[in-house]
Design a protein around this motif. Structure first.
Motif, PDB file in Angstrom:
ATOM      1  N   LYS A  38       0.769  10.849  -7.265  1.00 29.08           N
ATOM      2  CA  LYS A  38       2.048  11.170  -6.629  1.00 29.08           C
ATOM      3  C   LYS A  38       2.663   9.961  -5.951  1.00 29.08           C
ATOM      4  N   TYR A  39       1.849   9.147  -5.275  1.00 29.78           N
ATOM      5  CA  TYR A  39       2.411   8.083  -4.436  1.00 29.78           C
ATOM      6  C   TYR A  39       2.181   6.659  -4.957  1.00 29.78           C
ATOM      7  N   ARG A  98      -9.994  16.158  -7.757  1.00 29.43           N
ATOM      8  CA  ARG A  98      -8.672  16.795  -7.839  1.00 29.43           C
ATOM      9  C   ARG A  98      -7.736  16.277  -6.752  1.00 29.43           C
ATOM     10  N   TYR A  99      -8.212  16.229  -5.517  1.00 26.83           N
ATOM     11  CA  TYR A  99      -7.355  15.777  -4.425  1.00 26.83           C
ATOM     12  C   TYR A  99      -7.013  14.295  -4.560  1.00 26.83           C
ATOM     13  N   VAL A 100      -7.993  13.488  -4.917  1.00 25.77           N
ATOM     14  CA  VAL A 100      -7.785  12.038  -4.985  1.00 25.77           C
ATOM     15  C   VAL A 100      -6.822  11.672  -6.105  1.00 25.77           C
ATOM     16  N   ILE A 152       0.859  -1.184   0.000  1.00 25.11           N
ATOM     17  CA  ILE A 152       0.000   0.000   0.000  1.00 25.11           C
ATOM     18  C   ILE A 152       0.894   1.233   0.000  1.00 25.11           C
ATOM     19  N   ARG A 153       0.819   1.993  -1.062  1.00 24.63           N
ATOM     20  CA  ARG A 153       1.706   3.138  -1.230  1.00 24.63           C
ATOM     21  C   ARG A 153       1.053   4.471  -0.856  1.00 24.63           C
ATOM     22  N   GLY A 154      -0.238   4.457  -0.595  1.00 25.67           N
ATOM     23  CA  GLY A 154      -0.907   5.692  -0.215  1.00 25.67           C
ATOM     24  C   GLY A 154      -2.303   5.419   0.298  1.00 25.67           C
ATOM     25  N   ASN A 184       5.230  12.069   4.821  1.00 28.24           N
ATOM     26  CA  ASN A 184       4.301  12.239   3.702  1.00 28.24           C
ATOM     27  C   ASN A 184       2.860  12.280   4.201  1.00 28.24           C
ATOM     28  N   VAL A 185       2.483  13.410   4.805  1.00 27.74           N
ATOM     29  CA  VAL A 185       1.150  13.573   5.375  1.00 27.74           C
ATOM     30  C   VAL A 185       0.529  14.868   4.861  1.00 27.74           C
ATOM     31  N   GLU A 186      -0.730  14.788   4.440  1.00 28.86           N
ATOM     32  CA  GLU A 186      -1.450  15.954   3.946  1.00 28.86           C
ATOM     33  C   GLU A 186      -2.793  16.055   4.669  1.00 28.86           C
TER      34      GLU A 186
END
Length: 356
Positions: A353-354, A345-347, A228-230, A279-281
């Motif tokens: 990216k990840y 957009r966010y998803v 699981i990369r993200g 890597n946290v948003e």
């Protein structure tokens, strides 16, 4: 923890079944979790010009995950994927819906805690409410699996997050076997040699958000060979997770929540749990509520009992505004289409990216 009110209503989407196939079930293994029972019905839907869609369903009592005291639930998912799978292996995104009405009779929800639904009621298709996200991701090359979890929400007590994490692991295990042409889903031959379980993303909404967070915990043992990369949580409900003890430091994490959602404050909890994770948003959606992320819970695209939860929680103000829960005052509430566009957009940006 806030119990999802009668807000979380879902629309009963009717898929157009084009073909039906039967998938044989693999032999039981030594796993302490019971294997799937029976065979799966596979229905193919119309999809879009670029994304194909199908649903596989092993039945309403196919699986008994840990956390449900031996009670059984469905093993079912909607799959949205690129029509052309000839470009090698594709990353996978697993989606998990939240808590809401499980069964419905005509235009009225049935609020008992029974599962399966009674003969005169139908299961509410909560898991189909993120089709817009699935299609956007499939257009970018992802195979998206949106998992049904009505059996959990109908029967859970305090350990629903454990059951949800295990359910995701169960589906991932089946997809891992399918990737080499084996396992319970092996008749879905179009995916053989096209599934990359080294590139997996997970997305959950509400209690489904709590489920993907539980699966992302440092302490959780995921299926071997699955990377699981993200993990992205939409307005997650943390029911049952010991936030003061657990940590999420190994998997990139994104949390997205509307500022007119009572769950906004809880959306900060996983960020604190991820202290030390590079890597946290956390993204605020100004004017966003809880339900509009799921089309099944949204008036106009959902059933008669779908609800704008801002209005239910009496945070609406004249002129279509709502009182923000993040301290930014009164703001214009987003329309459902606007909230979904923001989610897309966010998803897509996070998984590109990840995971991709």
């Amino acid at each position: 923890m806030r119990m999802p009110p009668r807000i979380l209503r879902r629309h009963i989407l009717t898929a157009t079944a084009i073909t039906t196939a039967t998938v044989a079930v693999g032999a039981a293994c030594s796993s302490p979790q019971p294997e799937v029972v029976g065979s799966a019905q596979v229905s193919t839907q119309d999809g879009t010009a670029r994304a194909a869609q199908l649903t596989y369903d092993f039945g309403d009592t196919a699986y008994a995950p840990p956390g449900l005291d031996g009670k059984r639930m469905e093993l079912k998912a909607a799959v949205t994927y690129p029509r052309k799978l000839d470009g090698g292996k594709h990353p996978v995104v697993m989606m998990l819906h939240g808590w809401g009405d499980t069964c419905a009779k005509a235009d009225k929800p049935v609020r008992s805690q029974d599962w399966p639904c009674s003969k005169d009621a139908k299961s509410v298709d909560n898991y189909l409410g993120y089709s817009y996200l699935a299609e956007a991701l499939a257009d970018k090359g992802y195979i998206v699996v949106s998992v049904a979890a009505n059996g959990i929400q109908a029967q859970e007590k305090d350990d629903g997050h454990t059951a949800r994490a295990a359910l995701l692991d169960k589906h991932l295990k089946m997809w891992q076997q399918l990737g080499t042409g084996e396992g319970p889903l092996r008749e879905l031959k179009q995916f053989t040699n096209h599934v990359d379980l080294n590139r997996v993303g997970t997305l959950g909404h509400s209690r489904g958000g709590g489920g993907v967070l539980a699966q992302a915990l440092d302490s959780h043992k995921r299926p071997p060979g699955v990377n699981i990369r993200g993990t992205l949580a939409l307005a997650p409900a943390m029911n049952g997770i010991s936030a003061d003890k657990e940590r999420i430091t190994r998997i990139p994490l994104s949390v997205v929540a509307g500022t007119c959602d009572a769950m906004w404050k809880d959306s900060k909890i996983p960020v604190a749990m991820a202290s030390g994770n590079p890597n946290v948003e956390h993204h605020d959606v100004p004017g966003g509520n809880h339900n509009f992320f799921n089309t099944v819970w949204t008036p106009g695209t959902g059933p008669a009992f779908a609800t704008d939860d801002v209005a239910v929680d009496k945070r609406n103000r004249p002129g279509g505004k709502c009182q923000s829960t993040n301290g930014t005052g009164t703001i214009q509430q987003l329309k459902p289409s606007e909230q979904r566009e923001t989610a897309i957009r966010y998803v897509t940006a996070f998984f590109d990216k990840y995971v991709r």
